[in-house]
Design a protein around this motif. Structure first.
Motif, PDB file in Angstrom:
ATOM      1  N   PHE A   1       7.262 -10.504   2.868  1.00  0.00           N
ATOM      2  CA  PHE A   1       7.549  -9.218   2.237  1.00  0.00           C
ATOM      3  C   PHE A   1       6.416  -8.833   1.289  1.00  0.00           C
ATOM      4  CE2 PHE A   1      11.722  -9.866   3.946  1.00  0.00           C
ATOM      5  CZ  PHE A   1      12.193  -8.572   4.142  1.00  0.00           C
ATOM      6  N   TYR A   2       5.360  -8.374   1.907  1.00  0.00           N
ATOM      7  CA  TYR A   2       4.119  -8.041   1.200  1.00  0.00           C
ATOM      8  C   TYR A   2       3.673  -6.679   1.674  1.00  0.00           C
ATOM      9  CZ  TYR A   2      -0.782  -8.503  -0.296  1.00  0.00           C
ATOM     10  OH  TYR A   2      -2.007  -8.307  -0.855  1.00  0.00           O
ATOM     11  N   GLY A   3       3.389  -5.769   0.739  1.00  0.00           N
ATOM     12  CA  GLY A   3       3.085  -4.404   1.115  1.00  0.00           C
ATOM     13  C   GLY A   3       1.716  -3.887   0.739  1.00  0.00           C
ATOM     14  N   ASP A   4       0.908  -4.714   0.065  1.00  0.00           N
ATOM     15  CA  ASP A   4      -0.400  -4.217  -0.359  1.00  0.00           C
ATOM     16  C   ASP A   4      -1.323  -3.953   0.830  1.00  0.00           C
ATOM     17  OD1 ASP A   4       0.505  -4.389  -2.904  1.00  0.00           O
ATOM     18  OD2 ASP A   4      -0.765  -6.069  -3.515  1.00  0.00           O
ATOM     19  N   THR A   5      -1.141  -4.721   1.877  1.00  0.00           N
ATOM     20  CA  THR A   5      -1.939  -4.539   3.094  1.00  0.00           C
ATOM     21  C   THR A   5      -1.178  -5.149   4.253  1.00  0.00           C
ATOM     22  OG1 THR A   5      -4.135  -4.861   4.078  1.00  0.00           O
ATOM     23  CG2 THR A   5      -3.198  -6.720   2.877  1.00  0.00           C
ATOM     24  N   VAL A   6      -1.624  -4.886   5.459  1.00  0.00           N
ATOM     25  CA  VAL A   6      -1.039  -5.540   6.632  1.00  0.00           C
ATOM     26  C   VAL A   6      -1.841  -6.806   6.914  1.00  0.00           C
ATOM     27  CG1 VAL A   6      -0.519  -5.350   9.092  1.00  0.00           C
ATOM     28  CG2 VAL A   6      -0.285  -3.349   7.610  1.00  0.00           C
ATOM     29  N   TYR A   7      -1.157  -7.931   7.016  1.00  0.00           N
ATOM     30  CA  TYR A   7      -1.845  -9.164   7.384  1.00  0.00           C
ATOM     31  C   TYR A   7      -2.522  -8.976   8.739  1.00  0.00           C
ATOM     32  CZ  TYR A   7       0.945 -11.573   3.768  1.00  0.00           C
ATOM     33  OH  TYR A   7       1.516 -11.980   2.586  1.00  0.00           O
ATOM     34  N   SER A   8      -3.791  -9.345   8.794  1.00  0.00           N
ATOM     35  CA  SER A   8      -4.556  -9.063  10.012  1.00  0.00           C
ATOM     36  C   SER A   8      -5.273 -10.286  10.574  1.00  0.00           C
ATOM     37  CB  SER A   8      -5.591  -7.966   9.736  1.00  0.00           C
ATOM     38  OG  SER A   8      -6.492  -8.374   8.716  1.00  0.00           O
ATOM     39  N   ALA A   9      -5.017 -11.461  10.018  1.00  0.00           N
ATOM     40  CA  ALA A   9      -5.725 -12.665  10.469  1.00  0.00           C
ATOM     41  C   ALA A   9      -4.741 -13.733  10.945  1.00  0.00           C
ATOM     42  CB  ALA A   9      -6.618 -13.209   9.354  1.00  0.00           C
TER      43      ALA A   9
ATOM     44  N   GLU B   1      13.524  -3.313  -0.371  1.00  0.00           N
ATOM     45  CA  GLU B   1      12.115  -3.343  -0.769  1.00  0.00           C
ATOM     46  C   GLU B   1      11.435  -2.001  -0.522  1.00  0.00           C
ATOM     47  OE1 GLU B   1      10.172  -5.830  -2.175  1.00  0.00           O
ATOM     48  OE2 GLU B   1      12.031  -6.930  -2.518  1.00  0.00           O
ATOM     49  N   LYS B   2      11.802  -1.342   0.562  1.00  0.00           N
ATOM     50  CA  LYS B   2      11.176  -0.058   0.882  1.00  0.00           C
ATOM     51  C   LYS B   2      11.503   1.017  -0.150  1.00  0.00           C
ATOM     52  CE  LYS B   2      11.487   1.220   5.255  1.00  0.00           C
ATOM     53  NZ  LYS B   2      12.069   1.361   6.616  1.00  0.00           N
ATOM     54  N   LYS B   3      12.602   0.832  -0.868  1.00  0.00           N
ATOM     55  CA  LYS B   3      12.992   1.809  -1.887  1.00  0.00           C
ATOM     56  C   LYS B   3      12.085   1.767  -3.120  1.00  0.00           C
ATOM     57  CE  LYS B   3      17.913   1.645  -0.674  1.00  0.00           C
ATOM     58  NZ  LYS B   3      19.260   1.211  -1.133  1.00  0.00           N
ATOM     59  N   VAL B   4      11.416   0.637  -3.315  1.00  0.00           N
ATOM     60  CA  VAL B   4      10.645   0.478  -4.554  1.00  0.00           C
ATOM     61  C   VAL B   4       9.138   0.513  -4.329  1.00  0.00           C
ATOM     62  CG1 VAL B   4      12.491  -0.814  -5.693  1.00  0.00           C
ATOM     63  CG2 VAL B   4      10.743  -2.063  -4.411  1.00  0.00           C
ATOM     64  N   VAL B   5       8.709   0.794  -3.100  1.00  0.00           N
ATOM     65  CA  VAL B   5       7.277   0.929  -2.836  1.00  0.00           C
ATOM     66  C   VAL B   5       7.026   2.303  -2.225  1.00  0.00           C
ATOM     67  CG1 VAL B   5       6.908  -1.537  -2.516  1.00  0.00           C
ATOM     68  CG2 VAL B   5       7.416  -0.116  -0.524  1.00  0.00           C
ATOM     69  N   SER B   6       5.809   2.766  -2.354  1.00  0.00           N
ATOM     70  CA  SER B   6       5.449   4.076  -1.817  1.00  0.00           C
ATOM     71  C   SER B   6       4.528   3.906  -0.620  1.00  0.00           C
ATOM     72  CB  SER B   6       4.753   4.909  -2.899  1.00  0.00           C
ATOM     73  OG  SER B   6       3.606   4.236  -3.386  1.00  0.00           O
ATOM     74  N   ASP B   7       4.378   4.996   0.156  1.00  0.00           N
ATOM     75  CA  ASP B   7       3.431   4.970   1.268  1.00  0.00           C
ATOM     76  C   ASP B   7       2.022   4.774   0.730  1.00  0.00           C
ATOM     77  OD1 ASP B   7       5.346   5.375   3.232  1.00  0.00           O
ATOM     78  OD2 ASP B   7       5.275   7.551   3.001  1.00  0.00           O
ATOM     79  N   PRO B   8       1.134   4.018   1.421  1.00  0.00           N
ATOM     80  CA  PRO B   8       1.357   3.381   2.724  1.00  0.00           C
ATOM     81  C   PRO B   8       1.980   1.993   2.633  1.00  0.00           C
ATOM     82  CG  PRO B   8      -0.906   3.031   2.093  1.00  0.00           C
ATOM     83  CD  PRO B   8      -0.270   3.852   0.979  1.00  0.00           C
ATOM     84  N   ASN B   9       2.296   1.550   1.403  1.00  0.00           N
ATOM     85  CA  ASN B   9       2.833   0.197   1.257  1.00  0.00           C
ATOM     86  C   ASN B   9       4.144   0.001   1.991  1.00  0.00           C
ATOM     87  OD1 ASN B   9       0.639  -0.102  -0.358  1.00  0.00           O
ATOM     88  ND2 ASN B   9       1.739  -0.866  -2.140  1.00  0.00           N
ATOM     89  N   ARG B  10       4.909   1.078   2.127  1.00  0.00           N
ATOM     90  CA  ARG B  10       6.175   0.980   2.848  1.00  0.00           C
ATOM     91  C   ARG B  10       5.935   0.604   4.309  1.00  0.00           C
ATOM     92  NH1 ARG B  10       8.036   5.735   1.601  1.00  0.00           N
ATOM     93  NH2 ARG B  10       9.058   5.023  -0.305  1.00  0.00           N
ATOM     94  N   LEU B  11       4.929   1.225   4.907  1.00  0.00           N
ATOM     95  CA  LEU B  11       4.601   0.905   6.299  1.00  0.00           C
ATOM     96  C   LEU B  11       4.014  -0.500   6.406  1.00  0.00           C
ATOM     97  CD1 LEU B  11       4.360   1.680   9.267  1.00  0.00           C
ATOM     98  CD2 LEU B  11       2.156   2.753   8.736  1.00  0.00           C
ATOM     99  N   ASN B  12       3.146  -0.871   5.470  1.00  0.00           N
ATOM    100  CA  ASN B  12       2.587  -2.226   5.464  1.00  0.00           C
ATOM    101  C   ASN B  12       3.701  -3.267   5.425  1.00  0.00           C
ATOM    102  OD1 ASN B  12       0.059  -1.053   5.356  1.00  0.00           O
ATOM    103  ND2 ASN B  12      -0.229  -1.424   3.171  1.00  0.00           N
ATOM    104  N   LEU B  13       4.655  -3.036   4.546  1.00  0.00           N
ATOM    105  CA  LEU B  13       5.782  -3.951   4.390  1.00  0.00           C
ATOM    106  C   LEU B  13       6.539  -4.096   5.702  1.00  0.00           C
ATOM    107  CD1 LEU B  13       7.234  -5.467   1.994  1.00  0.00           C
ATOM    108  CD2 LEU B  13       8.754  -3.487   1.875  1.00  0.00           C
TER     109      LEU B  13
END
Length: 277
Positions: free
Chosen positions: A181-189, A227-239
């Motif tokens: 449950f991490y929204g700062d970025t999308v894990y890519s590795a 969790e989606k209620k407390v973050v904003s785009d684009p972090n919501r999509l990342n999450l």
């Protein structure tokens, strides 16, 4: 540091023959430079040489392995700069976790760690993973940081250990969930794949019932909505993408291993609940 690099290159060229080297002196130097930003020295030489010493050739005795473990767990290694989002200290933390995993693997073969030593190691690693914030994979010019992926490898070794308990398993699953449950970025590795592996090991231990693991899987849907209620785009999509990718990875791991049909069903249900279209 260049002397160490030349030594390790020579050792590699000689097919990892350590006959003319004092292992204690070599280990001390390798640990000192374990977090160097020279990716060839750090990854291709130091870590690879530790792998040869500990896993491939089984050269270190229990006292040497215990000493190495204590060093990797200390404030200048596993906890160096912990809490930073970026910075070069991540290389020390990340590669210390890999050496911890090697020592745990050696213990699985030789049973030299006491229950107390294992519990101290587990507590330190759990504490570290909870607090690790650097999500970078490959760092240009410096190579792989990959702190969370490497941490997942160490969690996997803990999960397979003879002293691992039901309470430990519950804690491990919650730690994995917190990292997913991490929204700062999308894990890519391939972090999603690496996170799935220790969960699979927990399933194989039979320490937790199918219902306990099903409940954990099922909780992802409700947690995602909160969790989606407390973050904003684009972090919501990342999450969302991090959660979906992890659940997909766990689902296919179980299918490939042909285990946990009831868990696969719960994963299908949860993935269906969270899909957005």
């Amino acid at each position: 540091m260049m002397d160490l690099k030349h030594q390790l290159l020579e050792i590699r060229e000689n097919e990892f023959n350590f006959t003319n080297y004092d292992l204690d002196t070599l280990i001390t130097s390798m640990v000192k430079h374990i977090g160097t930003t020279d990716f060839v020295l750090r990854d291709e030489l130091i870590y690879t040489t530790f792998g040869q010493m500990i896993f491939m050739k089984d050269l270190l005795d229990p006292n040497q392995l215990r000493a190495l473990l204590r060093t990797c767990l200390d404030d200048e290694h596993l906890f160096l700069g912990l809490g930073e989002d970026e910075g070069d200290s991540v290389f020390t933390r990340s590669f210390s976790t890999l050496v911890i995993a090697l020592v745990l693997d050696a213990d699985s073969r030789h049973s030299f760690l006491s229950k107390e030593e294992f519990e101290l190691t587990l507590a330190a690693v759990f504490n570290y993973v909870r607090k690790e914030r650097d999500s970078r994979g490959y760092v240009k010019g410096k190579g792989w940081a990959h702190a969370l992926a490497h941490a997942a490898d160490t969690l996997d070794e803990l999960a397979k250990h003879r002293y691992f308990t039901e309470d430990n398993a519950v804690d491990l699953l919650e730690i994995i969930k917190s990292k997913v449950f991490y929204g700062d970025t999308v894990y890519s590795a391939q972090e999603d794949e690496r996170f799935a592996i220790p969960v699979l090991s927990v399933v194989k231990t039979d320490l937790l019932s199918g219902q306990q693991i099903n409940s954990w899987i099922g909780s992802f849907s409700a947690t995602l909505e909160e969790e989606k209620k407390v973050v904003s785009d684009p972090n919501r999509l990342n999450l969302y993408l991090n959660v979906r990718n992890f659940l997909n990875s766990l689902y296919f791991r179980l299918r490939f291993e042909k285990i946990g049909n009831h868990l696969q069903d719960e994963l299908e249900k949860t993935l269906d609940e969270i899909r957005e279209f």
